[in-house]
Write a protein that holds these residues in place. Structure first.
Motif, PDB file in Angstrom:
ATOM      1  N   HIS A 165       0.875  -1.122   0.031  1.00 11.11           N
ATOM      2  CA  HIS A 165      -0.102   0.059  -0.005  1.00 11.11           C
ATOM      3  C   HIS A 165       1.043   1.356   0.092  1.00 11.11           C
ATOM      4  O   HIS A 165       0.128   2.371  -0.028  1.00 11.11           O
ATOM      5  N   ARG A 166       2.141   0.959  -0.056  1.00  4.97           N
ATOM      6  CA  ARG A 166       3.040   2.293  -0.375  1.00  4.97           C
ATOM      7  C   ARG A 166       3.017   3.234   0.946  1.00  4.97           C
ATOM      8  O   ARG A 166       2.689   4.520   0.816  1.00  4.97           O
ATOM      9  N   ARG A 167       3.221   2.716   2.335  1.00  6.14           N
ATOM     10  CA  ARG A 167       3.146   3.571   3.635  1.00  6.14           C
ATOM     11  C   ARG A 167       4.405   3.430   4.108  1.00  6.14           C
ATOM     12  O   ARG A 167       5.076   2.160   4.140  1.00  6.14           O
ATOM     13  N   ARG A 168       4.394   4.430   4.940  1.00  2.00           N
ATOM     14  CA  ARG A 168       5.885   4.244   5.912  1.00  2.00           C
ATOM     15  C   ARG A 168       5.461   3.463   6.984  1.00  2.00           C
ATOM     16  O   ARG A 168       4.358   3.246   7.529  1.00  2.00           O
TER      17      ARG A 168
ATOM     18  N   PRO B  77       9.145   1.514   2.932  1.00  2.00           N
ATOM     19  CA  PRO B  77       9.360   0.041   2.488  1.00  2.00           C
ATOM     20  C   PRO B  77       9.519   0.067   1.012  1.00  2.00           C
ATOM     21  O   PRO B  77       8.714   0.733   0.291  1.00  2.00           O
ATOM     22  N   LEU B  78      10.433  -0.577   0.277  1.00  2.00           N
ATOM     23  CA  LEU B  78      10.678  -0.418  -0.949  1.00  2.00           C
ATOM     24  C   LEU B  78      10.272  -1.972  -1.755  1.00  2.00           C
ATOM     25  O   LEU B  78       9.559  -1.989  -2.441  1.00  2.00           O
TER      26      LEU B  78
ATOM     27  N   TRP C 103      13.726 -13.837   5.067  1.00  2.00           N
ATOM     28  CA  TRP C 103      13.195 -12.503   4.620  1.00  2.00           C
ATOM     29  C   TRP C 103      13.798 -11.314   5.075  1.00  2.00           C
ATOM     30  O   TRP C 103      13.988 -11.082   6.102  1.00  2.00           O
ATOM     31  N   TYR C 104      13.873 -10.321   3.913  1.00  2.00           N
ATOM     32  CA  TYR C 104      14.554  -8.899   4.432  1.00  2.00           C
ATOM     33  C   TYR C 104      13.673  -7.876   3.566  1.00  2.00           C
ATOM     34  O   TYR C 104      13.108  -8.161   2.619  1.00  2.00           O
ATOM     35  N   LEU C 105      13.646  -6.779   4.475  1.00  2.00           N
ATOM     36  CA  LEU C 105      12.978  -5.560   3.694  1.00  2.00           C
ATOM     37  C   LEU C 105      14.119  -4.570   3.323  1.00  2.00           C
ATOM     38  O   LEU C 105      14.841  -4.089   4.091  1.00  2.00           O
ATOM     39  N   ASP C 106      13.972  -4.123   1.953  1.00  2.00           N
ATOM     40  CA  ASP C 106      14.793  -3.232   1.523  1.00  2.00           C
ATOM     41  C   ASP C 106      13.800  -1.942   1.467  1.00  2.00           C
ATOM     42  O   ASP C 106      12.896  -1.847   1.263  1.00  2.00           O
ATOM     43  N   ALA C 107      14.472  -0.944   2.274  1.00  2.00           N
ATOM     44  CA  ALA C 107      13.736   0.189   2.735  1.00  2.00           C
ATOM     45  C   ALA C 107      14.353   1.616   2.627  1.00  2.00           C
ATOM     46  O   ALA C 107      15.838   1.289   2.867  1.00  2.00           O
ATOM     47  N   TRP C 108      13.873   2.823   2.343  1.00  2.00           N
ATOM     48  CA  TRP C 108      14.600   3.966   2.697  1.00  2.00           C
ATOM     49  C   TRP C 108      14.305   4.218   4.298  1.00  2.00           C
ATOM     50  O   TRP C 108      13.471   4.367   4.594  1.00  2.00           O
TER      51      TRP C 108
ATOM     52  N   ALA D 271       4.999   6.251   1.788  1.00  2.00           N
ATOM     53  CA  ALA D 271       6.339   6.098   1.250  1.00  2.00           C
ATOM     54  C   ALA D 271       6.868   6.892   0.383  1.00  2.00           C
ATOM     55  O   ALA D 271       6.515   7.155  -0.673  1.00  2.00           O
ATOM     56  N   LYS D 272       8.208   7.177   0.673  1.00  2.00           N
ATOM     57  CA  LYS D 272       9.212   7.954  -0.235  1.00  2.00           C
ATOM     58  C   LYS D 272       9.324   6.810  -1.280  1.00  2.00           C
ATOM     59  O   LYS D 272       9.722   5.734  -1.055  1.00  2.00           O
ATOM     60  N   GLU D 273       9.210   7.253  -2.590  1.00  2.00           N
ATOM     61  CA  GLU D 273       9.487   6.689  -3.744  1.00  2.00           C
ATOM     62  C   GLU D 273      11.067   6.521  -4.028  1.00  2.00           C
ATOM     63  O   GLU D 273      11.497   7.743  -4.604  1.00  2.00           O
ATOM     64  N   VAL D 274      11.496   5.296  -4.161  1.00  2.00           N
ATOM     65  CA  VAL D 274      12.803   5.294  -4.665  1.00  2.00           C
ATOM     66  C   VAL D 274      12.646   4.230  -5.810  1.00  2.00           C
ATOM     67  O   VAL D 274      12.080   3.215  -5.647  1.00  2.00           O
ATOM     68  N   SER D 275      13.395   4.352  -6.949  1.00  2.00           N
ATOM     69  CA  SER D 275      13.240   3.618  -8.066  1.00  2.00           C
ATOM     70  C   SER D 275      13.933   2.095  -7.546  1.00  2.00           C
ATOM     71  O   SER D 275      14.931   2.085  -7.025  1.00  2.00           O
TER      72      SER D 275
END
Length: 323
Positions: free
Chosen positions: A155-158, A178-179, A188-193, A218-222
């Motif tokens: 859901h693209r939330r912080r 979360p990215l 399991w690992y979470l890639d995140a800003w 969430a901050k959008e990072v490509s």
């Protein structure tokens, strides 16, 4: 011609000709009348094929009513890569919790995989019995936090997380965007800003002790940038600076390592005595050191000096335990 191949041939004839006489089907398949009857019955009852006998036309055809379960033919065979992919997906889905975030999506997939294997020939049905995947060193993870993290990813939330850093034996609270979720070496690992550090970071989901979804987007990072930063060096632990490790394996260890892919940019050199020199890029030596140590006296770190010193110190400390 195997049974699945006959199914495809029957389907092909009915699709091409519209109506096909029983004798024409029998001649095309080169089987007995009893075998052909069994095949048609199986396709009707097990595969939901809408095959009907048209007495006026004098043959079999498909009845296009649009009702009932969807008709799909099973796969004919599996290559070794397809078997591995199928079994990996099946067993990973089977091992995941089927409630919460993934449950509504996993259950239909499991049902379809089971139906595919059940309707395939005997060799395909033996896959589940004869092929085994073993996962090791899988960490215990609270499903509750996995679901919260997964929901924020989708859901693209912080997220606000209470995180335990094992290397420093410290707990901290931080907000992250979360990215993506990554499944690596059975964990399991979470890639995140990370908004605290202002950079992309990787968090082990099993080390998240508390998680809550925030109202902020969430901050959008490509994902291309994520791949660039997190995929440059060896293993899953990352830092900004990339170095190259040069590892010398003796002839015995080289028999295995020669066919292994440690990194997509790795370089192999023969030493002339059966051994090899493996060069791989890395940023954080934590995981690389562990994989070097598992080869014992079969490997020597040639460079960089910092990695050589780190492995040397680990070996000295380990040796003291047995003095």
């Amino acid at each position: 011609m195997s049974q699945p191949e006959r199914f495809y041939r029957i389907d092909q004839l009915l699709q091409e000709r519209g109506v096909v006489a029983f004798q024409a089907l029998q001649d095309a398949l080169e089987v007995s009348r009893a075998t052909l009857r069994r095949d048609i019955t199986y396709m009707r009852d097990r595969l939901n094929a809408p095959i009907v006998f048209d007495s006026d036309a004098g043959g079999y055809r498909y009845e296009k009513t649009g009702k009932g379960a969807k008709f799909n033919l099973p796969g004919l065979w599996f290559s070794s890569d397809e078997i591995l992919a199928l079994m990996t997906m099946y067993q990973m889905l089977d091992g995941l919790d089927t409630g919460g975030l993934l449950g509504p999506h996993i259950r239909p997939l499991m049902a379809r995989l089971s139906a595919l294997l059940d309707s395939s020939d005997s060799a395909a049905k033996e896959i589940l019995r004869r092929v085994r995947l073993v996962t090791v060193q899988q960490r215990r993870m609270r499903v509750k936090w996995f679901e919260v993290v997964g929901s924020a990813v989708v859901h693209r939330r912080r997220l606000r997380i209470d995180y335990y850093t094992r290397s420093r034996d410290e707990r901290s609270t931080r907000d992250v965007s979360p990215l993506r979720l990554t499944h690596y070496r059975s964990n399991w690992y979470l890639d995140a800003w990370c908004h605290k550090e202002g950079a992309i970071r990787m968090f082990s989901v099993d080390a998240i002790k508390m998680a809550s979804v925030l109202d902020e987007k969430a901050k959008e990072v490509s994902l291309a940038r994520v791949d660039e930063e997190l995929g440059a060096g060896y293993g899953i632990f990352r830092r900004a600076r990339i170095q190259w490790a040069k590892l010398k394996f003796n002839a015995e260890a080289a028999r295995w390592v020669r066919d292994e892919v440690w990194h997509e940019r790795q370089v192999l050199e023969d030493t002339g005595d059966g051994g090899i020199i493996l060069s791989v890029p890395f940023s954080d030596g934590t995981e690389l050191e562990m994989d070097i140590l598992r080869h014992g006296d079969g490997v020597e770190v040639l460079k960089p000096p910092s990695l050589r010193r780190a492995v040397t110190e680990r070996l000295k400390l380990a040796a003291r335990l047995y003095e």
